[in-house]
Write an enzyme that holds these catalytic residues in place. Structure first.
Site, PDB file in Angstrom:
ATOM      1  N   SER A  22       0.827  -1.214   0.000  1.00  0.00           N
ATOM      2  CA  SER A  22       0.000   0.000   0.000  1.00  0.00           C
ATOM      3  C   SER A  22       0.857   1.258   0.000  1.00  0.00           C
ATOM      4  O   SER A  22       0.344   2.368   0.043  1.00  0.00           O
ATOM      5  CB  SER A  22      -0.933  -0.001   1.217  1.00  0.00           C
ATOM      6  OG  SER A  22      -0.197  -0.186   2.415  1.00  0.00           O
ATOM      7  N   ASN A 109      -1.773  -2.613  13.239  1.00  0.00           N
ATOM      8  CA  ASN A 109      -3.226  -2.394  13.248  1.00  0.00           C
ATOM      9  C   ASN A 109      -3.613  -1.142  14.027  1.00  0.00           C
ATOM     10  O   ASN A 109      -4.439  -0.345  13.568  1.00  0.00           O
ATOM     11  CB  ASN A 109      -3.934  -3.622  13.823  1.00  0.00           C
ATOM     12  CG  ASN A 109      -3.689  -4.849  12.978  1.00  0.00           C
ATOM     13  OD1 ASN A 109      -3.142  -4.747  11.880  1.00  0.00           O
ATOM     14  ND2 ASN A 109      -4.068  -6.013  13.474  1.00  0.00           N
ATOM     15  N   THR A 154     -40.486  26.513  -7.815  1.00  0.00           N
ATOM     16  CA  THR A 154     -40.724  25.146  -7.343  1.00  0.00           C
ATOM     17  C   THR A 154     -41.043  24.356  -8.602  1.00  0.00           C
ATOM     18  O   THR A 154     -41.635  24.912  -9.548  1.00  0.00           O
ATOM     19  CB  THR A 154     -41.908  25.051  -6.350  1.00  0.00           C
ATOM     20  OG1 THR A 154     -43.101  25.447  -7.026  1.00  0.00           O
ATOM     21  CG2 THR A 154     -41.699  25.931  -5.124  1.00  0.00           C
ATOM     22  N   HIS A 155     -40.637  23.111  -8.651  1.00  0.00           N
ATOM     23  CA  HIS A 155     -40.795  22.281  -9.857  1.00  0.00           C
ATOM     24  C   HIS A 155     -40.134  22.939 -11.079  1.00  0.00           C
ATOM     25  O   HIS A 155     -40.546  22.696 -12.214  1.00  0.00           O
ATOM     26  CB  HIS A 155     -42.271  22.018 -10.174  1.00  0.00           C
ATOM     27  CG  HIS A 155     -43.075  21.573  -8.984  1.00  0.00           C
ATOM     28  ND1 HIS A 155     -43.233  20.254  -8.645  1.00  0.00           N
ATOM     29  CD2 HIS A 155     -43.730  22.293  -8.044  1.00  0.00           C
ATOM     30  CE1 HIS A 155     -43.986  20.176  -7.542  1.00  0.00           C
ATOM     31  NE2 HIS A 155     -44.282  21.399  -7.150  1.00  0.00           N
ATOM     32  N   SER A 276     -15.582  26.165 -27.062  1.00  0.00           N
ATOM     33  CA  SER A 276     -15.787  24.932 -27.811  1.00  0.00           C
ATOM     34  C   SER A 276     -14.746  24.865 -28.918  1.00  0.00           C
ATOM     35  O   SER A 276     -14.322  25.903 -29.442  1.00  0.00           O
ATOM     36  CB  SER A 276     -17.190  24.933 -28.409  1.00  0.00           C
ATOM     37  OG  SER A 276     -17.234  24.108 -29.554  1.00  0.00           O
ATOM     38  N   LYS A 282     -19.489  29.564 -28.426  1.00  0.00           N
ATOM     39  CA  LYS A 282     -19.760  28.928 -27.136  1.00  0.00           C
ATOM     40  C   LYS A 282     -18.915  29.467 -25.979  1.00  0.00           C
ATOM     41  O   LYS A 282     -17.742  29.760 -26.134  1.00  0.00           O
ATOM     42  CB  LYS A 282     -19.531  27.403 -27.226  1.00  0.00           C
ATOM     43  CG  LYS A 282     -20.561  26.658 -28.026  1.00  0.00           C
ATOM     44  CD  LYS A 282     -21.978  26.751 -27.491  1.00  0.00           C
ATOM     45  CE  LYS A 282     -22.191  25.887 -26.279  1.00  0.00           C
ATOM     46  NZ  LYS A 282     -22.190  24.459 -26.587  1.00  0.00           N
ATOM     47  N   ASN A 284     -18.819  27.942 -22.200  1.00  0.00           N
ATOM     48  CA  ASN A 284     -19.420  26.846 -21.426  1.00  0.00           C
ATOM     49  C   ASN A 284     -19.067  26.913 -19.943  1.00  0.00           C
ATOM     50  O   ASN A 284     -17.931  27.257 -19.591  1.00  0.00           O
ATOM     51  CB  ASN A 284     -18.962  25.503 -21.995  1.00  0.00           C
ATOM     52  CG  ASN A 284     -19.475  25.270 -23.397  1.00  0.00           C
ATOM     53  OD1 ASN A 284     -20.564  25.732 -23.754  1.00  0.00           O
ATOM     54  ND2 ASN A 284     -18.681  24.579 -24.197  1.00  0.00           N
ATOM     55  N   GLU A 289     -19.986  22.206 -14.351  1.00  0.00           N
ATOM     56  CA  GLU A 289     -20.303  20.849 -14.812  1.00  0.00           C
ATOM     57  C   GLU A 289     -19.363  19.814 -14.190  1.00  0.00           C
ATOM     58  O   GLU A 289     -19.780  18.726 -13.802  1.00  0.00           O
ATOM     59  CB  GLU A 289     -20.228  20.787 -16.340  1.00  0.00           C
ATOM     60  CG  GLU A 289     -21.360  21.548 -17.011  1.00  0.00           C
ATOM     61  CD  GLU A 289     -21.149  21.666 -18.504  1.00  0.00           C
ATOM     62  OE1 GLU A 289     -20.921  20.650 -19.175  1.00  0.00           O
ATOM     63  OE2 GLU A 289     -21.194  22.805 -19.012  1.00  0.00           O
ATOM     64  N   TYR A 316      -9.094  -6.447  12.940  1.00  0.00           N
ATOM     65  CA  TYR A 316      -8.528  -5.968  11.672  1.00  0.00           C
ATOM     66  C   TYR A 316      -8.616  -7.042  10.592  1.00  0.00           C
ATOM     67  O   TYR A 316      -8.428  -8.233  10.851  1.00  0.00           O
ATOM     68  CB  TYR A 316      -7.055  -5.568  11.859  1.00  0.00           C
ATOM     69  CG  TYR A 316      -6.413  -5.105  10.558  1.00  0.00           C
ATOM     70  CD1 TYR A 316      -6.555  -3.795  10.129  1.00  0.00           C
ATOM     71  CD2 TYR A 316      -5.711  -5.997   9.741  1.00  0.00           C
ATOM     72  CE1 TYR A 316      -6.007  -3.370   8.927  1.00  0.00           C
ATOM     73  CE2 TYR A 316      -5.153  -5.580   8.538  1.00  0.00           C
ATOM     74  CZ  TYR A 316      -5.304  -4.260   8.132  1.00  0.00           C
ATOM     75  OH  TYR A 316      -4.763  -3.848   6.950  1.00  0.00           O
ATOM     76  N   GLN A 321      -7.307  -2.081   4.276  1.00  0.00           N
ATOM     77  CA  GLN A 321      -6.298  -1.298   3.562  1.00  0.00           C
ATOM     78  C   GLN A 321      -6.950  -0.515   2.411  1.00  0.00           C
ATOM     79  O   GLN A 321      -6.410   0.478   1.949  1.00  0.00           O
ATOM     80  CB  GLN A 321      -5.209  -2.240   3.024  1.00  0.00           C
ATOM     81  CG  GLN A 321      -4.069  -1.539   2.326  1.00  0.00           C
ATOM     82  CD  GLN A 321      -2.866  -2.453   2.161  1.00  0.00           C
ATOM     83  OE1 GLN A 321      -2.144  -2.721   3.108  1.00  0.00           O
ATOM     84  NE2 GLN A 321      -2.668  -2.953   0.956  1.00  0.00           N
ATOM     85  N   LYS A 324      -8.131   3.735   2.425  1.00  0.00           N
ATOM     86  CA  LYS A 324      -7.417   4.999   2.271  1.00  0.00           C
ATOM     87  C   LYS A 324      -7.653   5.711   0.947  1.00  0.00           C
ATOM     88  O   LYS A 324      -7.918   6.920   0.923  1.00  0.00           O
ATOM     89  CB  LYS A 324      -5.922   4.773   2.484  1.00  0.00           C
ATOM     90  CG  LYS A 324      -5.573   4.615   3.940  1.00  0.00           C
ATOM     91  CD  LYS A 324      -4.198   4.040   4.140  1.00  0.00           C
ATOM     92  CE  LYS A 324      -4.185   3.035   5.260  1.00  0.00           C
ATOM     93  NZ  LYS A 324      -5.037   1.847   5.072  1.00  0.00           N
TER      94      LYS A 324
HETATM   95  N1  ARG Z   1      -1.065  -1.354   5.266  1.00  0.00           N
HETATM   96  C1  ARG Z   1      -2.018  -1.823   6.216  1.00  0.00           C
HETATM   97  C2  ARG Z   1      -3.328  -1.082   6.055  1.00  0.00           C
HETATM   98  O1  ARG Z   1      -3.342  -0.101   5.434  1.00  0.00           O
HETATM   99  C3  ARG Z   1      -1.500  -1.631   7.603  1.00  0.00           C
HETATM  100  C4  ARG Z   1      -2.021  -2.596   8.602  1.00  0.00           C
HETATM  101  C5  ARG Z   1      -1.533  -3.948   8.292  1.00  0.00           C
HETATM  102  N2  ARG Z   1      -1.858  -4.878   9.300  1.00  0.00           N
HETATM  103  C6  ARG Z   1      -1.818  -6.189   9.093  1.00  0.00           C
HETATM  104  N3  ARG Z   1      -2.148  -6.950  10.078  1.00  0.00           N
HETATM  105  N4  ARG Z   1      -1.483  -6.707   7.935  1.00  0.00           N
HETATM  106  O2  ARG Z   1      -4.357  -1.501   6.553  1.00  0.00           O
END
Ligand code: ARG
Length: 460
Positions: A22, A109, A154-155, A276, A282, A284, A289, A316, A321, A324
């Protein structure tokens, strides 16, 4: 060699190595990771779990790593999987055994739970600051257009007269709720997961209150399983951002409509519009948008993470993972949308003449006509019916209510008198809507002043 290679008889497959890693995205957490480790090491020394010398070496080593990362001197490696193991490996390479003691009484974790929570906590004031900038633009524009009559809808049918200021302040109220929602999320998330360990706490005599306080949390989280399993704060942020984007998207939709020749209530500054490649005429509203379009992307992040979380047994699981990227993407997206949207509104030209002309058509004073008769003693429901007949007659003749002569009006009700024309004047219809929260100037002034005070109170 992996940090965790002890019980393994083989190297990780190269595909798994990349698949599992990651670091490509969680390197964004380097600052939180290092700050958390510093607090953890200091606490371990204070509690006698590691020596003061080791804690000092860890502190100095982490400071050096932080400086090197910020100077762009560190190349992270997928072999070390994530930001946590990259930092630990760097530290150990630099300071030796002391580095290997850092992970005592800790797991990735609780470490990732801490880092991610601190990251979300750090971004909330950034988002709030941008929202307040947008609010300031709305206040500035609203102050200029308190007397500018426009049709309220309205509407998407012309309904009753309002001012452009009143319309802008409706969005002001929405964004204000977005601010308080985000602040609320910030308050609720402010409990520290560090010290939850892998899931079951630790046998070392750690002091979770110490790390919680050192890292600016109100308290340690009260249950170690929850500490490592909870991603509510990420989901709350995503839902807050989804609602915020929904507001921006509705506003975008109106900007797009208002820019069309069918409305022409506003014109965007050339710097905030696009052309455009084929149609020379144009101009825009691409910014609006795109904001409307990006709303789907933020909703997607919320739906994605809700779905990721829904079946996970405690505590966990590696699925987490996946928390994120959607959060990073949603934050990036909103932080991109808010300033450009604010600048677009700040620089637009408001065509009050077109708003007034549109207000003149569509019988938006029909309710006022019925109210006029009601105030003269006719029950509202009857007044409503009488006015309805007048509207039908006017529509057939291509007239407005105020085009009718007093004789024509009196033919349907003797209650009509010469003062009806004042009652039907759009400026008066708007000015008389002085009920709390209404479009009368005194009320928009109150709304704007309250929002300005809110901005002030939140800009410290
Ligand atoms: N890279 C992991 C995550 O984002 C960190 C935690 C990993 N923990 C594990 N027991 N493999 O969740």
């Amino acid at each position: 060699m992996k940090l965790w290679s002890g019980r393994f008889g083989k190297e990780t497959d190269a595909l798994v190595n990349d698949f599992n890693a990651s670091i490509q995205f969680d390197q964004r957490l380097y600052r939180e990771d290092i700050t958390g480790s510093m607090a953890h090491a200091a606490m371990l020394a204070n509690c006698g779990v590691i020596s003061r010398e080791d804690a000092d070496a860890i502190q100095a080593g982490l400071e050096g790593i932080l400086a090197d990362i910020e100077a762009g001197k560190v190349a992270f490696s997928a072999d070390n999987e994530d930001i946590h193991m990259n930092v630990e490996a760097l530290l150990t390479a630099r300071i030796g055994d002391a580095g290997k003691r850092l992970h005592t009484a800790r797991s990735r974790n609780d470490q990732v739970a801490l880092d991610f929570r601190m990251y979300v906590r750090r971004e909330i004031p950034v988002l709030v600051g941008q929202l307040l900038e947008l609010e300031a633009v709305l206040c500035r524009q609203a102050r200029k257009y308190q007397e500018a009559v426009m049709p309220g809808y309205t509407h998407l049918q012309r309904a009753q007269p309002i001012s452009f200021a009143q319309h802008l302040m409706a969005y002001g109220a929405m964004f204000r709720r977005d601010v308080t929602r985000l602040e609320d999320c910030g308050k609720r998330l402010n409990e520290c997961p560090l010290g939850s360990g892998a899931l079951a706490g630790t046998t070392y005599p750690i002091d979770r209150f110490q790390t919680a306080a050192a890292l600016g949390f109100d308290a340690p989280m009260g249950n170690s399983l929850d500490g490592v399993s909870d991603r509510d704060y990420a989901l709350e942020l995503l839902s807050d951002l989804s609602i915020l984007m929904m507001h921006l998207s509705r506003f975008s939709e109106e900007v797009i409509l208002w820019c069309s020749w069918e409305f022409k209530f506003i014109e965007l500054d050339d710097a905030y519009a696009t052309g455009s490649s084929i149609m020379p005429q144009k101009k825009n509203p691409d910014v609006a948008e795109l904001v409307r379009g990006k709303t789907g992307r933020v909703y997607g992040s919320l739906m994605g993470l809700l779905t990721t979380m829904k079946g996970l047994p405690l505590a966990y699981n590696k699925d987490m993972q996946e928390d994120k990227e959607p959060v990073f993407d949603a934050i990036d997206t909103v932080e991109m949308c808010l300033p450009v949207f604010a600048a677009m509104l700040d620089t637009m030209t408001v065509r009050t003449d077109n708003m007034r002309a549109a207000a003149g058509k569509g019988f938006i004073n029909a309710t006022d006509c019925a109210d006029y008769l009601t105030k003269k003693g006719m029950p509202f429901r009857d007044a409503y019916t009488v006015t309805g007949h007048l509207v039908a007659a006017c529509t057939a003749q291509g007239k407005t209510l105020e085009d009718l002569t007093l004789e024509e009006l009196q033919a349907v009700s003797p209650l009509f008198e010469a003062d009806v024309y004042q009652a039907l004047k759009l400026e008066n219809c708007m000015a008389l809507r002085g009920s709390f929260g209404g479009p009368a100037v005194a009320e928009t002034t109150r709304q704007i002043a309250q929002l300005e005070a809110f901005i002030q109170a939140h800009t410290k």
